[in-house]
Design a protein around this motif. Structure first.
Motif, PDB file in Angstrom:
ATOM      1  N   GLY A 107      13.835   1.905   4.804  1.00 10.10           N
ATOM      2  CA  GLY A 107      14.062   1.286   6.114  1.00 10.10           C
ATOM      3  C   GLY A 107      12.978   1.709   7.111  1.00 10.10           C
ATOM      4  O   GLY A 107      12.467   0.892   7.880  1.00 10.10           O
ATOM      5  N   TRP A 108      12.594   2.991   7.092  1.00  6.32           N
ATOM      6  CA  TRP A 108      11.520   3.452   7.998  1.00  6.32           C
ATOM      7  C   TRP A 108      10.219   2.712   7.670  1.00  6.32           C
ATOM      8  O   TRP A 108       9.472   2.325   8.568  1.00  6.32           O
ATOM      9  CB  TRP A 108      11.255   4.956   7.825  1.00  6.32           C
ATOM     10  N   ILE A 109       9.981   2.519   6.353  1.00  5.14           N
ATOM     11  CA  ILE A 109       8.743   1.832   5.950  1.00  5.14           C
ATOM     12  C   ILE A 109       8.728   0.415   6.538  1.00  5.14           C
ATOM     13  O   ILE A 109       7.716  -0.039   7.085  1.00  5.14           O
ATOM     14  CB  ILE A 109       8.632   1.778   4.405  1.00  5.14           C
ATOM     15  N   LEU A 110       9.883  -0.280   6.447  1.00  2.17           N
ATOM     16  CA  LEU A 110       9.949  -1.642   7.014  1.00  2.17           C
ATOM     17  C   LEU A 110       9.621  -1.608   8.503  1.00  2.17           C
ATOM     18  O   LEU A 110       8.895  -2.457   9.026  1.00  2.17           O
ATOM     19  CB  LEU A 110      11.343  -2.238   6.808  1.00  2.17           C
ATOM     20  N   ASN A 111      10.137  -0.608   9.204  1.00  2.00           N
ATOM     21  CA  ASN A 111       9.881  -0.508  10.639  1.00  2.00           C
ATOM     22  C   ASN A 111       8.389  -0.318  10.924  1.00  2.00           C
ATOM     23  O   ASN A 111       7.822  -0.956  11.813  1.00  2.00           O
ATOM     24  CB  ASN A 111      10.680   0.665  11.215  1.00  2.00           C
ATOM     25  N   TYR A 112       7.728   0.544  10.133  1.00  3.80           N
ATOM     26  CA  TYR A 112       6.299   0.794  10.358  1.00  3.80           C
ATOM     27  C   TYR A 112       5.469  -0.447  10.020  1.00  3.80           C
ATOM     28  O   TYR A 112       4.477  -0.726  10.680  1.00  3.80           O
ATOM     29  CB  TYR A 112       5.832   2.007   9.539  1.00  3.80           C
ATOM     30  N   ILE A 113       5.906  -1.189   8.988  1.00  4.03           N
ATOM     31  CA  ILE A 113       5.186  -2.431   8.660  1.00  4.03           C
ATOM     32  C   ILE A 113       5.254  -3.358   9.882  1.00  4.03           C
ATOM     33  O   ILE A 113       4.272  -3.973  10.283  1.00  4.03           O
ATOM     34  CB  ILE A 113       5.809  -3.121   7.414  1.00  4.03           C
ATOM     35  N   TRP A 114       6.426  -3.413  10.487  1.00  6.50           N
ATOM     36  CA  TRP A 114       6.653  -4.286  11.647  1.00  6.50           C
ATOM     37  C   TRP A 114       5.763  -3.881  12.830  1.00  6.50           C
ATOM     38  O   TRP A 114       5.085  -4.716  13.423  1.00  6.50           O
ATOM     39  CB  TRP A 114       8.143  -4.259  12.009  1.00  6.50           C
ATOM     40  N   ASN A 119       0.938  -4.848  15.917  1.00  7.19           N
ATOM     41  CA  ASN A 119      -0.153  -4.065  16.480  1.00  7.19           C
ATOM     42  C   ASN A 119       0.224  -3.454  17.839  1.00  7.19           C
ATOM     43  O   ASN A 119      -0.599  -3.373  18.744  1.00  7.19           O
ATOM     44  CB  ASN A 119      -1.424  -4.916  16.586  1.00  7.19           C
ATOM     45  N   GLN A 120       1.493  -3.046  17.964  1.00 10.58           N
ATOM     46  CA  GLN A 120       1.904  -2.332  19.184  1.00 10.58           C
ATOM     47  C   GLN A 120       2.175  -0.892  18.783  1.00 10.58           C
ATOM     48  O   GLN A 120       3.283  -0.532  18.402  1.00 10.58           O
ATOM     49  CB  GLN A 120       3.179  -2.950  19.753  1.00 10.58           C
ATOM     50  N   LEU A 121       1.105  -0.083  18.850  1.00 15.07           N
ATOM     51  CA  LEU A 121       1.255   1.258  18.297  1.00 15.07           C
ATOM     52  C   LEU A 121       1.574   2.270  19.394  1.00 15.07           C
ATOM     53  O   LEU A 121       0.990   2.214  20.478  1.00 15.07           O
ATOM     54  CB  LEU A 121      -0.043   1.663  17.583  1.00 15.07           C
ATOM     55  N   PRO A 122       2.497   3.186  19.091  1.00 14.93           N
ATOM     56  CA  PRO A 122       2.801   4.218  20.085  1.00 14.93           C
ATOM     57  C   PRO A 122       1.623   5.187  20.244  1.00 14.93           C
ATOM     58  O   PRO A 122       0.791   5.310  19.340  1.00 14.93           O
ATOM     59  CB  PRO A 122       3.999   4.938  19.473  1.00 14.93           C
ATOM     60  N   GLN A 123       1.579   5.864  21.404  1.00 16.14           N
ATOM     61  CA  GLN A 123       0.522   6.859  21.636  1.00 16.14           C
ATOM     62  C   GLN A 123       0.692   8.058  20.716  1.00 16.14           C
ATOM     63  O   GLN A 123      -0.255   8.541  20.126  1.00 16.14           O
ATOM     64  CB  GLN A 123       0.643   7.388  23.079  1.00 16.14           C
ATOM     65  N   ASN A 124       1.966   8.500  20.627  1.00 14.85           N
ATOM     66  CA  ASN A 124       2.226   9.724  19.883  1.00 14.85           C
ATOM     67  C   ASN A 124       3.263   9.436  18.796  1.00 14.85           C
ATOM     68  O   ASN A 124       4.429   9.194  19.097  1.00 14.85           O
ATOM     69  CB  ASN A 124       2.737  10.780  20.867  1.00 14.85           C
ATOM     70  N   PHE A 125       2.814   9.480  17.549  1.00 17.45           N
ATOM     71  CA  PHE A 125       3.716   9.116  16.449  1.00 17.45           C
ATOM     72  C   PHE A 125       4.803  10.163  16.198  1.00 17.45           C
ATOM     73  O   PHE A 125       5.857   9.847  15.660  1.00 17.45           O
ATOM     74  CB  PHE A 125       2.914   8.838  15.173  1.00 17.45           C
ATOM     75  N   ALA A 304       2.398  -1.142   3.284  1.00 17.80           N
ATOM     76  CA  ALA A 304       2.687  -2.107   2.219  1.00 17.80           C
ATOM     77  C   ALA A 304       2.668  -1.373   0.877  1.00 17.80           C
ATOM     78  O   ALA A 304       3.492  -1.625  -0.007  1.00 17.80           O
ATOM     79  CB  ALA A 304       1.662  -3.232   2.226  1.00 17.80           C
ATOM     80  N   LEU A 305       1.737  -0.423   0.761  1.00 19.28           N
ATOM     81  CA  LEU A 305       1.642   0.376  -0.463  1.00 19.28           C
ATOM     82  C   LEU A 305       2.950   1.153  -0.685  1.00 19.28           C
ATOM     83  O   LEU A 305       3.531   1.137  -1.781  1.00 19.28           O
ATOM     84  CB  LEU A 305       0.480   1.362  -0.300  1.00 19.28           C
TER      85      LEU A 305
END
Ligand code: PFF
Length: 433
Positions: A107-114, A119-125, A304-305
Motif C-alpha cells: 500500500g505504501w508503494i502504491l502511495n509513492y507511485i502516486w 510529481n508533487q514531492l514533499p520537502q522532507n520524506f 514500479a520496481l
C-alpha cells in the motif's frame, strides 16, 4: 473444485513464476538494508554460502513434494501420513499471515507511485513518511487496493492469471532494475558503494550475523510455507528438480546483488548511512531521487520496481492458500480467492493501523505489524522448514533418491537433509525465540 490440476504451460513459465515468488521486497528492500547493517561484504559471502549449501536442500524438498504428490500443501502432508495434516495447515497459516504485513508495505508503494506520478514531492520524506503511515484511512485503503490487485491473478487461475502476470511483470522488473543499476554505477559514490559490498570486513563476522543471513535466505526463497511446494505441484513430470532449484537460487541471488549495486552507490553518493534500515526505501531513496534532475522519472521507476517485485510474490502467497481451500473444502477457485482475500483484509487493517492509532497496542512488546513480521520470519519459517526436512528425510522412503538421484551428490544431499540442515535450523529457532 477444479476439474483437472492446472499445469504451467512451459518450463520457462514455471521458472519465471518461482523466481517471481522468490524475488520480492526481501531482495530489493530487506536484503540491501540487512547487508548494510551487517557489514556489507562479509554478510554477502556468508549469505551466498548458506544459500548454495543449506537452502538448496529445503528448496529441493518442497519442489520434490510438489512434483511427487501434485497436491496443495495440506493434502500433500496428509497423503504422507494423516498425522502430518497439521504441518500443511501450519504452512497455510504462515502464508496467510505474511501478506497481512507485506501488503501494508504494498500500500505504501502504491502511495509513492502516486506522488511521483503527480510529481508533487514533499520537502522532507522522513516527516512525510511518518505522517502518511500513521494516518487511519489512506494506508488501510491502499493496503486493501494492493490486496485486490494481487488477488485478481489467483482468482483468474494458474495459466490465465498467475502465469500471464509473471510473464509480463518479471521482464519489466528486470529491465527497470538494470536501468537503475547502470545509472547508479555512473554516480560519484559508485566506487565506495561497490567496495562496501564486495570488500569483506571480518569484524562483523559473528553468530547473529550468520543467523540473520539464514533467516533472510529462507524468507527470500519463499521456503517453509508451502508456496514452492504449490508452484512445484503445477510443474511438468519431466522437470529436473535440482537444476530448477539452482536456477531459482542463482536468479534470486543475482537480483539481490544487483539491487545492492543499485542502492549502495546512490547511498554513498548522497552521504546516507548504508545501515539506515527499513527506512532506506521509503525515506532515504525517495529523498535522494527528489534531488536528481529527472526526479519524477527515477522515483516512479524505483517504486514500479518495488511494485512488480511485491505483487508477483504476493500472488504466490495467495495462490498457496487458494489451492489449499480449493482442494480441502472442495470449493471453486473464485470462492477460494474471495475467502483468502477477506481473511487477509481483516488482519491487514490492524497491521496497517499499528503505525497510527494502534501504535501503542502491543503484544509481547511488539506492534501488530512487527509481531506478524517477527513471528512468521523468525519462528514459523525456520520451524516449518525444519519439520518439512524431517518429514521428507525420515518419513518418505527413498525421498532423496527420487529427488536428488543415486550418485555421490545424492548421498551428500541425503546427509544434509537428514542431519545437517535440521541441526542448523534448530540453532536458528532457539536464537530466534
Ligand atoms: N520471497 C519473498 C521476498 O523475498 O520478498 C517473500 C515471500 C514470497 C514470502 C512468497 C512468502 C511467500 F510465500
Amino acid at each position: 473444485m477444479e476439474d483437472k490440476r492446472p499445469e504451467w504451460s512451459s518450463h520457462l513459465s514455471f521458472i519465471i513464476a518461482t523466481v517471481g515468488s522468490a524475488v520480492g521486497l526481501g531482495n530489493i528492500w530487506r536484503f540491501p538494508y540487512i547487508m548494510g547493517k551487517n557489514g556489507g561484504a562479509v554478510f554477502l559471502f556468508t549469505y551466498l554460502l548458506i544459500i548454495a549449501l543449506i537452502c538448496i536442500i529445503p528448496l529441493c524438498c518442497e519442489l520434490g513434494l510438489g512434483k511427487l504428490y501434485k497436491q496443495d500443501a495440506v493434502k500433500t502432508f496428509c497423503s504422507i501420513s494423516p498425522k502430518y495434516k497439521w504441518v500443511g495447515w501450519l504452512c497455510i497459516l504462515t502464508v496467510t499471515l505474511i501478506p497481512c504485513f507485506y501488503f501494508v508495505v504494498g500500500g505504501w508503494i502504491l502511495n509513492y507511485i502516486w506522488i511521483f506520478l503527480k510529481n508533487q514531492l514533499p520537502q522532507n520524506f522522513a516527516i512525510y513518511f511518518s505522517s502518511f503511515s500513521s494516518q487511519t484511512f489512506m494506508p488501510c485503503f491502499l493496503t486493501i487496493l494492493f490486496l485486490i490487485m494481487t488477488a485478481i491473478f489467483p482468482y483468474r487461475g494458474v495459466n490465465k492469471g498467475i502465469e500471464k502476470a509473471n510473464n509480463l511483470m518479471m521482464p519489466l522488473f528486470a529491465l527497470i532494475l538494470t536501468i537503475l543499476a547502470i545509472f547508479a554505477l555512473t554516480l560519484p559514490g559508485a566506487k565506495s558503494g561497490l567496495l562496501f559490498m564486495f570488500k569483506p570486513d571480518f569484524s562483523h563476522f559473528d553468530k547473529t550475523m550468520i543467523l540473520t543471513a539464514l533467516g533472510q535466505a529462507l524468507f527470500t526463497l519463499s521456503i517453509g510455507m508451502g508456496t514452492i511446494l504449490t508452484y512445484g505441484s503445477y510443474m511438468k513430470d519431466d522437470t529436473n528438480i535440482v537444476k530448477s532449484a539452482y536456477t531459482l537460487i542463482i536468479c534470486d541471488t543475482i537480483i539481490a546483488i544487483t539491487a545492492g549495486i543499485m542502492i549502495f552507490p546512490i547511498v554513498f553518493s548522497f552521504g546516507v548511512e548504508p545501515s539506515a534500515g527499513a527506512s532506506l526505501a521509503f525515506i532515504s531513496m525517495p529523498q535522494m531521487f527528489s534531488q536528481l534532475p529527472c526526479s519524477a522519472f527515477f522515483g516512479l521507476i524505483f517504486f514500479a520496481l518495488l511494485f512488480f517485485a511485491s505483487i508477483t510474490s504476493g500472488i504466490s502467497m495467495m495462490e498457496t492458500s487458494v489451492a489449499a481451500f480449493i482442494d480441502n473444502f472442495k470449493i471453486s477457485r473464485k470462492k477460494a480467492a474471495i475467502i483468502t482475500t477477506a481473511i487477509i483484509a481483516v488482519i491487514s487493517i490492524p497491521a496497517s493501523l499499528s503505525f497510527g492509532v494502534l501504535s501503542d497496542f502491543k503484544i509481547f512488546d511488539k506492534t501488530i505489524f512487527d509481531l506478524l513480521d517477527y513471528t512468521t520470519s523468525n519462528i514459523f519459517l525456520p520451524f516449518n522448514t525444519l519439520i518439512i526436512c524431517l518429514i521428507a528425510g525420515w518419513s518418505i522412503p527413498y525421498f532423496w533418491k527420487k529427488v536428488f538421484g543415486e550418485g555421490f551428490l545424492g548421498g551428500v544431499f541425503n546427509i544434509l537433509l537428514k542431519f545437517a540442515v535440521p541441526v542448523i535450523l534448530i540453532c536458528v529457532l532457539v536464537t530466534g525465540v
